[in-house]
Design a protein around this motif. Structure first.
Motif, PDB file in Angstrom:
ATOM      1  N   THR A   1     -11.392   3.501  -6.567  1.00  0.00           N
ATOM      2  CA  THR A   1     -10.229   2.612  -6.554  1.00  0.00           C
ATOM      3  C   THR A   1     -10.331   1.639  -7.721  1.00  0.00           C
ATOM      4  O   THR A   1     -11.372   0.995  -7.916  1.00  0.00           O
ATOM      5  CB  THR A   1     -10.142   1.846  -5.230  1.00  0.00           C
ATOM      6  OG1 THR A   1     -10.091   2.778  -4.136  1.00  0.00           O
ATOM      7  CG2 THR A   1      -8.907   0.965  -5.196  1.00  0.00           C
TER       8      THR A   1
ATOM      9  N   TYR B   1      -2.405  -0.830  -7.882  1.00  0.00           N
ATOM     10  CA  TYR B   1      -3.794  -0.413  -8.064  1.00  0.00           C
ATOM     11  C   TYR B   1      -3.829   1.117  -8.008  1.00  0.00           C
ATOM     12  O   TYR B   1      -2.902   1.756  -7.486  1.00  0.00           O
ATOM     13  CB  TYR B   1      -4.713  -1.016  -6.997  1.00  0.00           C
ATOM     14  CG  TYR B   1      -4.487  -0.532  -5.583  1.00  0.00           C
ATOM     15  CD1 TYR B   1      -5.184   0.579  -5.081  1.00  0.00           C
ATOM     16  CD2 TYR B   1      -3.592  -1.196  -4.732  1.00  0.00           C
ATOM     17  CE1 TYR B   1      -5.001   1.015  -3.784  1.00  0.00           C
ATOM     18  CE2 TYR B   1      -3.399  -0.760  -3.431  1.00  0.00           C
ATOM     19  CZ  TYR B   1      -4.105   0.348  -2.966  1.00  0.00           C
ATOM     20  OH  TYR B   1      -3.911   0.785  -1.682  1.00  0.00           O
TER      21      TYR B   1
ATOM     22  N   LYS C   1      -8.632  -1.674  -9.038  1.00  0.00           N
ATOM     23  CA  LYS C   1      -7.709  -2.742  -8.688  1.00  0.00           C
ATOM     24  C   LYS C   1      -7.511  -3.752  -9.806  1.00  0.00           C
ATOM     25  O   LYS C   1      -6.488  -4.426  -9.861  1.00  0.00           O
ATOM     26  CB  LYS C   1      -8.204  -3.465  -7.428  1.00  0.00           C
ATOM     27  CG  LYS C   1      -8.149  -2.591  -6.176  1.00  0.00           C
ATOM     28  CD  LYS C   1      -8.437  -3.389  -4.925  1.00  0.00           C
ATOM     29  CE  LYS C   1      -8.253  -2.528  -3.684  1.00  0.00           C
ATOM     30  NZ  LYS C   1      -8.490  -3.272  -2.423  1.00  0.00           N
TER      31      LYS C   1
ATOM     32  N   ASP D   1       0.823  -1.226   0.000  1.00  0.00           N
ATOM     33  CA  ASP D   1       0.000   0.000   0.000  1.00  0.00           C
ATOM     34  C   ASP D   1       0.850   1.266   0.000  1.00  0.00           C
ATOM     35  O   ASP D   1       0.381   2.352   0.358  1.00  0.00           O
ATOM     36  CB  ASP D   1      -0.946   0.031   1.211  1.00  0.00           C
ATOM     37  CG  ASP D   1      -2.049  -1.010   1.086  1.00  0.00           C
ATOM     38  OD1 ASP D   1      -2.421  -1.341  -0.061  1.00  0.00           O
ATOM     39  OD2 ASP D   1      -2.532  -1.480   2.126  1.00  0.00           O
TER      40      ASP D   1
ATOM     41  N   GLU E   1      -5.840   4.846  -7.141  1.00  0.00           N
ATOM     42  CA  GLU E   1      -6.866   5.543  -6.361  1.00  0.00           C
ATOM     43  C   GLU E   1      -6.999   6.958  -6.927  1.00  0.00           C
ATOM     44  O   GLU E   1      -6.023   7.701  -7.023  1.00  0.00           O
ATOM     45  CB  GLU E   1      -6.464   5.578  -4.886  1.00  0.00           C
ATOM     46  CG  GLU E   1      -7.555   6.161  -3.985  1.00  0.00           C
ATOM     47  CD  GLU E   1      -7.202   6.077  -2.516  1.00  0.00           C
ATOM     48  OE1 GLU E   1      -7.431   5.024  -1.899  1.00  0.00           O
ATOM     49  OE2 GLU E   1      -6.656   7.076  -1.999  1.00  0.00           O
TER      50      GLU E   1
END
Length: 794
Positions: free
Chosen positions: A92, A80, A94, A56, A82
């Protein structure tokens, strides 16, 4: 907010380190387009961040451009995205397929963001609140996040400023009075043109503050206006584009189309506006001329029209040479085609006996070309952003080529048939040159100096012809060629001291007026050259965050306007004739004002006590000869006025805003004209009550009731009147589309009546514009809101 700051810092770090990272692994260029879900409009300046799916951690990031496009690069495929923007739900992504990579490029396509109404509400509650800061000769309304986060236009922001009101058509008033001068960053601008509603293209998030100036200092020319509003734009909000198009219709005929577009880049601000339409302005009139010496009376009534076809276009640009120098160049061209038909019915009586009855018809045609151009240079010094020098030049031209035909037709009694025709060739050129220097020596001390030179050059060639013996013959008594040239040179200096509690500002302006008028056919000239000194004093004392006192003094001048000076005869009704007076002198006013501004909860109030003493007062005076009333302006004595004015704004709930204005003044007139003494006292008052109601489905309802009392004049009285305006506005797609319905003077009650009562004659004039219904729809694109202007001419 901390999250946004962290994201921003991380993105900046990544920009500086991206070359090092990408040098080690082959990167993939990832791009896409961000739009609103409801309108499919692009979303500029949104944040796009790529995260590592396992840790993250932020890998890369960017922001969208003016068209909603973004582009970023990464060598990591385990990621991913955002995407976030204030007022919208964070999205988001992904599921990213790197199988679609072609030549190291990956297109994510069009991505939609949904509005987050809850987030907007939270910003309003916890964000910075707008507040008013009281300064020496002005009040500064700092625009907080409670307004800027809503995305409304500058007109909506103005409507939240104490003492300022904006009706549903975009007309701005200050303390209940129109004629407000609006500046952008301290200078005139086509972006501040109320007639084209250009303010609708400035969004709230671009505005830093709004300055309210009710008693201008020596910096402003002494003739002044009813007040000044100066909109200060944020310097960081130069990027972006916005615009709108609109179509309007109405009863009586009021049809128009218009558009506006504005494009901002780092170096340029390009703006353009255009419009075209047709409008009809009818007016009902009645008049009675009664000769008290012989009992003769002339009655007249009829309907006049002013029909116009119009076209206009504006082009301009701001060029930011660097951080400290900005150049502005703009131009406007307009063309009007007028048609003014009218019919007036006359009846002539001797006592109760009808002597004659006839009809007078008018056919008038005119073309009016207009253009204006402006150049402005503003230099900001490096030591202080408020240390500036500004140089500007403005030129304008207005022309009128008009011809009229008047036909009298006898209906009953004595024959009064006669025909007349007139021709007008009118040219006016105005030039303004101005320089201003501002130097904040310290945080408390500030000086301003400057100069202005204004040239007004007018020529009006007017001819009247009477139909005699089957041909038109020039009437030398009514024909004239009038030339008017006025030059005003003004210089000023002000010095101010201001701390957190109180302040004092002293100013001095010197103006030289050189005025020349000439009637070429009779060689009558009038030359005036006079120099006047105009001191100003302003002070303020702040008793707390919500209460402040201001006091001010200024000396002002009213210079007679062209139509006050031009001895041109209006013969539409040849029993009621108006003419100017080339010998008219300027009037001077000493103005004193004490104002208190305070805020109590959700209510804001402003109250003022004022005194004005005017010399050489310009009054409309009527004389009577052969049953014909001649009206002309004259200088008659002095007028001493003491008044009280208060206005307030109260928003008990989010969907309701109540406004009110009340003004009362008592006057003492003294003067003598042609042996007749005009000494009398009287009073006049006016009030306005308004309400703006937010209904469900994004509908606004606005009601404004007005009343103006009657008052005495030097020869009679002017009657009072009351009227009501109503407006309904519906916003669609978050204000991208706006529909307007407006009804002005709902009950057709705005009737103006004027009585003249003299020992030898009496006259009565009645005028009514009537009810106007307008409907308009507008679409805003880019960052702009749709316009709310209904096509009304200002």
């Amino acid at each position: 907010m901390k999250i946004y700051i962290q994201h921003t810092i991380s993105i900046l770090l990544l920009i500086f380190t991206s070359n090092f990272v990408f040098a080690q692994k082959q990167s993939i260029n990832i791009f896409g387009t961000l739009v609103e879900e409801e309108t499919a409009q692009p979303i500029p300046y949104a944040t796009v961040v790529a995260y590592n799916s396992e840790t993250d951690e932020i890998i890369s990031g960017t922001t969208t451009d003016d068209n909603g496009r973004f582009n970023t690069a990464t060598a990591n495929t385990n990621i991913y995205f955002e995407i976030s923007f204030m007022g919208y739900q964070t999205k988001t992504i992904k599921e990213i397929s790197f199988l679609n990579v072609l030549n190291n490029n990956l297109d994510l396509g069009t991505i939609q963001l949904s509005p987050d109404n809850l987030a907007l509400d939270e910003v309003v509650i916890v964000g910075e609140v707008s507040k008013t800061v009281f300064k020496l000769d002005k009040r500064v309304f700092n625009v907080g996040k409670d307004i800027s986060s809503t995305g409304v236009s500058a007109l909506e922001v103005l409507n939240n400023v104490p003492s300022v009101n904006v009706n549903i058509e975009g007309e701005v008033s200050l303390r209940g009075s129109g004629g407000v001068q609006i500046l952008i960053n301290g200078k005139p601008s086509v972006l501040a043109d109320q007639s084209s509603n250009a303010l609708g293209t400035i969004t709230a998030d671009m505005i830093e503050s709004i300055e309210v100036i009710t008693n201008p200092s020596a910096k402003y020319e002494a003739s002044g206006t009813s007040g000044i509003l100066n909109i200060i734009l944020k310097k960081e909000e130069k990027q972006g584009w916005n615009g709108s198009i609109s179509a309007n219709t109405g009863i009586p005929d009021n049809h128009s189309i218009g558009g506006s577009i504005n494009r901002r880049t780092e170096k340029f601000n390009l703006f353009s506006q255009f419009g075209a339409g047709y409008r009809s302005l009818p007016r009902d009139r009645e008049a009675i001329n009664r000769n008290l010496t012989n009992g003769e009376t002339v009655f007249s009534n009829g309907e006049e029209f002013r029909n116009e076809t119009f076209f206009n276009i504006t082009l301009g640009t701001d060029y930011h040479l660097n951080e400290y120098n900005v150049f502005t160049l703009s131009g406007n061209f307009a063309y009007e085609i007028e048609d003014q038909p009218s019919e007036t019915n006359f009846s002539f009586f001797e006592g109760d006996n009808l002597i004659s009855r006839w009809t007078r018809n008018e056919t008038t045609e005119a073309t009016n070309p207009k253009w204006q151009y402006e150049f402005n240079w503003k230099k900001t010094f490096q030591d202080n952003e408020d240390h500036t020098f500004q140089l500007s030049a403005l030129g304008s031209f207005f022309g009128k080529d008009q011809s009229s035909l008047f036909t009298d037709t006898t209906i009953e009694g004595e024959n009064v048939d006669s025909n007349q025709r007139t021709a007008t060739d009118f040219l006016q050129a105005d030039y303004t040159f101005k320089a201003d220097y501002v130097n904040p020596i310290t945080e408390q001390y500030n000086i301003e100096i400057g100069a202005q030179y204004v040239i007004n050059d007018v020529g009006n060639d007017f001819e009247v012809q009477d139909f005699i013996n089957d041909e038109y013959v020039t009437n030398e008594d009514l024909t004239n060629n009038f030339e008017w040239v006025q030059k005003v040179l003004g210089i000023y200096a002000t010095g101010a001291y201001e701390n957190d509690t109180w302040g004092l500002k002293l100013g001095l302006r010197v103006e030289n007026t050189d005025l020349n008028t000439l009637l070429t056919n009779t060689n009558e000239d009038n030359s005036q050259n006079f120099t006047n000194v105009f001191p100003t004093v302003h002070s303020s004392y702040k008793l707390g965050e919500n209460f402040s006192l201001q006091a001010g003094y200024s000396k002002r001048i009213f210079r007679p306007r062209l139509w006050d000076l031009n001895p041109f005869f209006n013969i539409r009704n040849n029993f009621n004739i108006w003419a100017g007076n080339p010998n008219l002198q300027p009037e001077f006013t000493h103005s004193y004002e004490l104002t208190s501004i305070y805020k109590i909860g959700k209510a804001s109030l402003s109250s003022s006590l004022y005194h004005r003493y005017t010399t050489d007062v310009v009054e409309r005076v009527s004389t009577f000869e052969d049953n014909v009333t001649f009206s002309t302006p004259e200088n008659i004595g002095t007028n001493s006025t003491i008044g009280f004015e208060t206005n307030g704004k109260y928003s008990p709930v989010n969907w309701l805003t109540l406004t009110s204005d009340f003004n009362f003044n008592y006057f003492d007139r003294k003067g003598t004209f042609e042996g007749q003494v005009f000494d009398f006292t009287g009073s006049q008052w006016s009030t306005r009550l308004g309400s703006k109601i937010g209904l469900p489905a994004d509908i606004d309802l606005e009601l404004n009731g007005n009343y103006q009392s009657g008052f005495e004049t030097v020869q009679g009285e002017q009657s009072g009147f009351a009227f009501l305006d109503l407006g309904i506005r519906k916003k669609i797609f978050k204000g991208k589309i706006v529909a307007n319905l407006g009804i002005r003077d709902v009950f057709a009650s705005r009737i103006q009546e004027r009585f003249v009562n003299q020992p030898t004659f009496e006259t009565y004039d009645y005028s009514l514009r009537g009810r106007f219904i307008t409907f308009g729809i507008s679409y805003g694109f880019g960052k702009g809101e749709a316009m709310t202007y209904s096509g009304r001419r200002r």
